[in-house]
Design a protein around this motif. Structure first.
Motif, PDB file in Angstrom:
ATOM      1  N   ASN A 114       0.694  -1.258  -0.302  1.00 16.75           N
ATOM      2  CA  ASN A 114       0.367   0.274  -0.052  1.00 16.75           C
ATOM      3  C   ASN A 114       0.559   0.726  -0.157  1.00 16.75           C
ATOM      4  OD1 ASN A 114      -2.608   1.603   0.839  1.00 16.75           O
ATOM      5  ND2 ASN A 114      -1.555   1.889   1.720  1.00 16.75           N
ATOM      6  N   ALA A 115       1.690   1.448   0.493  1.00 16.62           N
ATOM      7  CA  ALA A 115       3.025   2.512   1.127  1.00 16.62           C
ATOM      8  C   ALA A 115       3.769   3.061  -0.177  1.00 16.62           C
ATOM      9  CB  ALA A 115       3.667   1.981   1.992  1.00 16.62           C
ATOM     10  N   ARG A 116       4.304   1.745  -0.938  1.00 13.93           N
ATOM     11  CA  ARG A 116       5.948   2.403  -1.968  1.00 13.93           C
ATOM     12  C   ARG A 116       5.103   3.147  -2.535  1.00 13.93           C
ATOM     13  NH1 ARG A 116       6.761   0.777  -7.451  1.00 13.93           N
ATOM     14  NH2 ARG A 116       4.791  -0.859  -7.155  1.00 13.93           N
ATOM     15  N   GLN A 117       4.167   3.397  -4.029  1.00 14.20           N
ATOM     16  CA  GLN A 117       3.483   4.226  -4.694  1.00 14.20           C
ATOM     17  C   GLN A 117       3.776   5.356  -4.002  1.00 14.20           C
ATOM     18  OE1 GLN A 117       4.442   4.351  -7.710  1.00 14.20           O
ATOM     19  NE2 GLN A 117       4.218   2.799  -8.117  1.00 14.20           N
ATOM     20  N   ALA A 118       3.382   5.762  -2.773  1.00 13.95           N
ATOM     21  CA  ALA A 118       2.972   6.983  -1.854  1.00 13.95           C
ATOM     22  C   ALA A 118       4.664   7.261  -1.443  1.00 13.95           C
ATOM     23  CB  ALA A 118       2.106   7.330  -0.788  1.00 13.95           C
ATOM     24  N   SER A 119       4.724   6.742  -0.988  1.00 10.90           N
ATOM     25  CA  SER A 119       6.647   6.331  -0.315  1.00 10.90           C
ATOM     26  C   SER A 119       7.531   7.507  -1.432  1.00 10.90           C
ATOM     27  CB  SER A 119       6.941   5.234   0.342  1.00 10.90           C
ATOM     28  OG  SER A 119       6.303   4.697   1.165  1.00 10.90           O
ATOM     29  N   ILE A 120       7.197   6.795  -3.224  1.00 14.13           N
ATOM     30  CA  ILE A 120       8.194   6.934  -3.887  1.00 14.13           C
ATOM     31  C   ILE A 120       7.775   8.655  -4.344  1.00 14.13           C
ATOM     32  CG2 ILE A 120       8.467   6.378  -6.914  1.00 14.13           C
ATOM     33  CD1 ILE A 120       7.895   3.715  -6.042  1.00 14.13           C
ATOM     34  N   GLY A 121       6.236   8.948  -4.252  1.00 17.73           N
ATOM     35  CA  GLY A 121       5.683  10.171  -4.374  1.00 17.73           C
ATOM     36  C   GLY A 121       5.974  11.456  -4.015  1.00 17.73           C
ATOM     37  N   GLU A 122       5.632  11.567  -2.345  1.00 16.75           N
ATOM     38  CA  GLU A 122       6.679  12.065  -1.459  1.00 16.75           C
ATOM     39  C   GLU A 122       8.475  11.820  -1.168  1.00 16.75           C
ATOM     40  OE1 GLU A 122       3.971  11.851   1.890  1.00 16.75           O
ATOM     41  OE2 GLU A 122       1.926  11.742   0.575  1.00 16.75           O
ATOM     42  N   ASP A 123       8.650  10.840  -1.541  1.00 15.47           N
ATOM     43  CA  ASP A 123       9.758  10.483  -1.525  1.00 15.47           C
ATOM     44  C   ASP A 123      10.329  10.976   0.433  1.00 15.47           C
ATOM     45  OD1 ASP A 123      12.881  10.515  -1.812  1.00 15.47           O
ATOM     46  OD2 ASP A 123      13.364  12.347  -1.500  1.00 15.47           O
ATOM     47  N   ARG A 124       9.628   9.961   0.849  1.00 17.84           N
ATOM     48  CA  ARG A 124       9.723   9.448   2.397  1.00 17.84           C
ATOM     49  C   ARG A 124       8.684   8.773   2.679  1.00 17.84           C
ATOM     50  NH1 ARG A 124       7.447  14.712   6.196  1.00 17.84           N
ATOM     51  NH2 ARG A 124       8.732  15.965   5.654  1.00 17.84           N
ATOM     52  N   ILE A 125       9.114   7.590   3.398  1.00 19.00           N
ATOM     53  CA  ILE A 125       8.442   6.660   3.981  1.00 19.00           C
ATOM     54  C   ILE A 125       8.295   6.781   5.871  1.00 19.00           C
ATOM     55  CG2 ILE A 125      10.622   4.945   4.322  1.00 19.00           C
ATOM     56  CD1 ILE A 125       8.084   2.580   3.085  1.00 19.00           C
ATOM     57  N   TYR A 126       7.375   6.422   6.574  1.00 17.24           N
ATOM     58  CA  TYR A 126       7.254   6.450   7.578  1.00 17.24           C
ATOM     59  C   TYR A 126       7.359   4.825   8.735  1.00 17.24           C
ATOM     60  CZ  TYR A 126       5.582  11.207   8.079  1.00 17.24           C
ATOM     61  OH  TYR A 126       5.495  13.051   6.617  1.00 17.24           O
ATOM     62  N   ILE A 127       8.363   4.486   9.340  1.00 20.75           N
ATOM     63  CA  ILE A 127       8.215   3.628  10.168  1.00 20.75           C
ATOM     64  C   ILE A 127       8.137   3.237  11.102  1.00 20.75           C
ATOM     65  CG2 ILE A 127       9.458   0.961  10.587  1.00 20.75           C
ATOM     66  CD1 ILE A 127      11.404   1.345   8.465  1.00 20.75           C
ATOM     67  N   VAL A 128       6.671   3.312  11.851  1.00 20.95           N
ATOM     68  CA  VAL A 128       5.938   3.065  13.312  1.00 20.95           C
ATOM     69  C   VAL A 128       6.148   1.404  13.117  1.00 20.95           C
ATOM     70  CG1 VAL A 128       3.786   4.465  11.981  1.00 20.95           C
ATOM     71  CG2 VAL A 128       3.142   1.927  11.452  1.00 20.95           C
ATOM     72  N   GLU A 129       5.659   1.425  14.820  1.00 24.94           N
ATOM     73  CA  GLU A 129       5.375  -0.255  15.191  1.00 24.94           C
ATOM     74  C   GLU A 129       4.604  -1.307  15.014  1.00 24.94           C
ATOM     75  OE1 GLU A 129       6.275  -0.558  19.507  1.00 24.94           O
ATOM     76  OE2 GLU A 129       7.373   1.566  19.734  1.00 24.94           O
ATOM     77  N   GLY A 130       3.098  -0.874  15.257  1.00 26.50           N
ATOM     78  CA  GLY A 130       2.777  -2.039  14.733  1.00 26.50           C
ATOM     79  C   GLY A 130       1.535  -1.957  13.529  1.00 26.50           C
ATOM     80  N   TYR A 131       0.683  -2.608  13.219  1.00 30.27           N
ATOM     81  CA  TYR A 131      -0.219  -2.480  12.193  1.00 30.27           C
ATOM     82  C   TYR A 131      -1.068  -1.711  12.135  1.00 30.27           C
ATOM     83  CZ  TYR A 131       0.967  -8.209  12.827  1.00 30.27           C
ATOM     84  OH  TYR A 131       1.761  -8.937  13.174  1.00 30.27           O
ATOM     85  N   THR A 132      -1.612  -1.820  13.085  1.00 26.18           N
ATOM     86  CA  THR A 132      -2.674  -0.971  13.684  1.00 26.18           C
ATOM     87  C   THR A 132      -2.550   0.910  13.712  1.00 26.18           C
ATOM     88  OG1 THR A 132      -2.527  -0.435  16.407  1.00 26.18           O
ATOM     89  CG2 THR A 132      -4.448  -2.011  15.319  1.00 26.18           C
ATOM     90  N   ASP A 133      -1.465   1.154  13.818  1.00 29.30           N
ATOM     91  CA  ASP A 133      -0.615   1.952  13.052  1.00 29.30           C
ATOM     92  C   ASP A 133      -0.681   2.595  11.969  1.00 29.30           C
ATOM     93  OD1 ASP A 133       0.151   2.676  16.182  1.00 29.30           O
ATOM     94  OD2 ASP A 133       1.990   1.456  16.369  1.00 29.30           O
ATOM     95  N   VAL A 134      -0.212   1.517  11.260  1.00 28.20           N
ATOM     96  CA  VAL A 134      -0.419   1.757   9.809  1.00 28.20           C
ATOM     97  C   VAL A 134      -1.707   1.830   9.091  1.00 28.20           C
ATOM     98  CG1 VAL A 134       0.135   0.760   7.548  1.00 28.20           C
ATOM     99  CG2 VAL A 134       1.627   0.806   9.648  1.00 28.20           C
ATOM    100  N   LEU A 135      -2.631   1.183   9.531  1.00 27.30           N
ATOM    101  CA  LEU A 135      -3.905   1.338   9.250  1.00 27.30           C
ATOM    102  C   LEU A 135      -4.152   3.006   9.763  1.00 27.30           C
ATOM    103  CD1 LEU A 135      -4.141  -1.434   9.190  1.00 27.30           C
ATOM    104  CD2 LEU A 135      -6.327  -2.000  10.360  1.00 27.30           C
ATOM    105  N   ALA A 136      -4.274   3.790  10.602  1.00 23.68           N
ATOM    106  CA  ALA A 136      -4.665   4.603  11.735  1.00 23.68           C
ATOM    107  C   ALA A 136      -3.862   5.744  10.958  1.00 23.68           C
ATOM    108  CB  ALA A 136      -4.154   5.076  13.056  1.00 23.68           C
TER     109      ALA A 136
END
Length: 595
Positions: free
Chosen positions: A249-271
């Motif tokens: 889900n995050a790949r294209q947005a990470s390329i487009g915004e030139d940054r990626i956030y790494i969080v700890e848990g599944y629900t953090d990603v969903l939120a």
């Protein structure tokens, strides 16, 4: 898996339009025979990214990233070489032909494809159960209480595994899958020869690769059962330590915004996704691995950690500092409020704006470590400042970014009341030889003087092919100090000697793992874009000769006193030193007409 025929690779290369491929990632403008623009691999203000549209090559003179059109798609789309060839073949309508493969290879490919299909169907089964089964009411209520919308739940294909113990197993067998296939895919277990569903009565989170293919699952209980989380076992497809949750889900947005956030848990990603922040993935705990960081860095060089502000989170940040130095990527720390995680932050009313404000205020890990070390020290006493000095030396030694390191050194000098001489000592004694980044802060290793001379010589050879042959024919690999430069020397010598055709397909004749792949784009583009004087080639040849002689002299000196032929070695040493002296005098004279 069958290999793509070289003829097909060449056909794909011929069909590609390099400018069309690069255009979606950065703005480029024609500059003579090349195109230039800002680099899509690192942030910069002045364009340093160059494209050779004829040879289908690119090179950034800022960060050093370079290669051919296949390498570009590998890097930006996160694909393997074979996948990149297929991606481009589909785009340009080229039919691929494959080398004949063995029956064993075809069987392995077939079983792998069946495993992907089985895992995808399992994910669909769990999803249907979540939405349609009365037994999943508790799972639906849990997700509702967490504030997740149906849209985001469906986007990540969340599901529920029935507690019965054999429902998935029976449905899969009815579709023709064997028991051993379910066990191998991590969907079933065996006890006393009998199989059972591995996941029972759990909320299911599918792990996918960058292409969205299901590789395995993470599963959470909804009561007090143990273990709270259960993951798929490692297999040929699934390796937990290599994966991050939500990458598909995050790949294209990470390329487009030139940054990626790494969080700890599944629900953090969903939120975060529900709040409109799509470029987030989870490391599934604080034990961030090198493989995970390497995987996300394929899409952007700007990584933001948003871990909980607890002891485990702090330790993970320290580990990330070492990994970021090793991988030469920029890692920043999003400082979460005490006792809060990203999911709680965005759901509790802070929302997207609050999180993005924290991200904008993120500290580089080096700055965070320096501030933490200074805060923990007693800076009022001389003894305390000495201890702080000792703690800060290794921190600065691990710096990825030279500019940032210099900024922090000025802060340290002010806080510790150090003289400029002590600051210089802190930097010099802490730096690690051979891993220093460049002054531009890109994290690229600084080349030695010899490496720069070697690459310059090879670039001039490509620019002045008529004259280069007579220098290259008497040279050996001993004139070059790195594996990449030695391999590039052989490639250049073969090309100028007429073995290579000189077309844009030259790069594809090098295996992907060949060390020369790292330097050839730079050499070729420099040879076509930089003006070289007629004396550049003989002068650089003499400088390489002098450097090669010096290495031989040093080696001979180290062996003196060991063996019966010491007189012969002294005579050889004198001969080499005299030869090097004459070469240095020749260089100093500036006359290269007879070289």
């Amino acid at each position: 898996m069958a290999l793509i025929r070289q003829e097909s690779i060449d056909a794909v290369l011929e069909a590609c339009d390099m400018t069309e491929i690069v255009a979606p990632y950065t703005t480029i403008r024609k500059s003579g025979s090349t195109y230039k623009g800002k680099c899509p691999f690192h942030s910069e203000k002045t364009p340093s990214f160059t494209i050779d549209p004829v040879r289908k090559l690119y090179h950034c003179f800022g960060c050093g990233e370079g290669g051919n059109v296949f390498r570009f798609i590998e890097a930006k789309e996160g694909l393997s070489f074979g996948e990149a060839v297929k991606w481009l073949a589909d785009k340009y309508g080229v039919r691929l032909e494959y080398e004949q493969s063995s029956p064993q290879q075809e069987e392995r490919r077939r079983l792998r494809e069946r495993a992907f299909s089985l895992l995808d169907q399992a994910a669909s089964f769990y999803t249907r159960t979540l939405w349609e089964s009365p037994r999943a009411a508790a799972a639906r209520e849990y997700l509702r209480q967490r504030g997740f919308s149906e849209e985001v739940i469906r986007r990540f294909r969340l599901g529920f595994s029935p507690a019965g113990g054999k429902e998935l197993l029976e449905k899969a067998k009815a579709k023709g899958y064997r028991q051993e296939e379910l066990v191998r895919a991590g969907l079933a277990g065996e006890r006393d020869g009998r199989a059972y569903d591995r996941f029972r009565g759990r909320l299911m989170f599918p792990f996918t690769d960058h292409r969205g293919r299901v590789l395995g699952f993470g599963a959470r209980v909804l009561d007090d059962s143990k273990p709270k989380y259960l993951n798929s076992p490692d297999s040929d497809i699934y390796h937990k330590s290599d994966l991050v949750f939500g990458l598909g889900n995050a790949r294209q947005a990470s390329i487009g915004e030139d940054r990626i956030y790494i969080v700890e848990g599944y629900t953090d990603v969903l939120a975060l996704c529900q709040a409109g922040i799509n470029n987030a993935v989870a490391s599934m705990g604080t034990a961030l691995t090198e493989s995970q960081l390497k995987e996300v860095s394929r899409y952007t060089g700007n990584v933001y950690l948003a871990f909980d502000a607890d002891v485990a989170g702090q330790k993970a940040m320290m580990r990330a500092q070492e990994l970021s130095r090793r991988l030469a990527i920029e890692v920043k720390l999003v400082r979460m409020p005490p006792g809060s995680d990203p999911a709680e932050l965005v759901v509790s009313g802070g929302g997207r704006e609050r999180f993005l404000k924290l991200a904008d205020d993120a500290l580089a890990l080096l700055e965070y470590q320096v501030q933490a070390a200074l805060a923990a020290a007693d800076l009022e006493s001389a003894e305390g400042r000495v201890k702080a000095f000792g703690a800060l030396k290794p921190i600065l030694a691990n710096a990825v970014n030279a500019v940032e390191r210099d900024e922090q050194s000025r802060l340290i000098a002010d806080r510790l009341r150090l003289s400029p001489e002590n600051v210089a000592y802190l930097l010099e004694s802490g730096a690690r030889v051979g891993t220093a980044p460049d002054a531009g802060g890109t994290g690229r290793r600084v080349l030695s003087h010899d490496e720069i001379t070697e690459r310059s010589f090879l670039s001039v050879c490509l620019a002045q092919t008529g004259e280069a042959g007579r220098y290259l024919q008497d040279m050996t690999e001993s004139y070059f100090t790195t594996a990449a430069n030695r391999s590039a020397f052989n490639w250049v010598r073969e090309r100028i000697g007429g073995i290579q055709s000189g077309s844009g397909s030259d790069m594809t004749s090098l295996p992907p793992e060949d060390p020369a792949q790292a330097v050839m784009p730079e050499l070729i583009i420099r040879s076509e874009t930089e003006p070289y004087s007629p004396q550049a080639l003989p002068e650089l040849f003499l400088r390489l000769s002098a450097a090669e002689l010096l290495r031989r002299i040093d080696s001979l000196k180290s062996s003196l006193g060991d063996g019966d032929d010491e007189k012969d070695r002294f005579r050889e040493l004198a001969r080499l030193e005299e030869k090097r002296r004459r070469i240095l005098e020749h260089i100093q004279s500036g006359d290269f007409s007879d070289t």
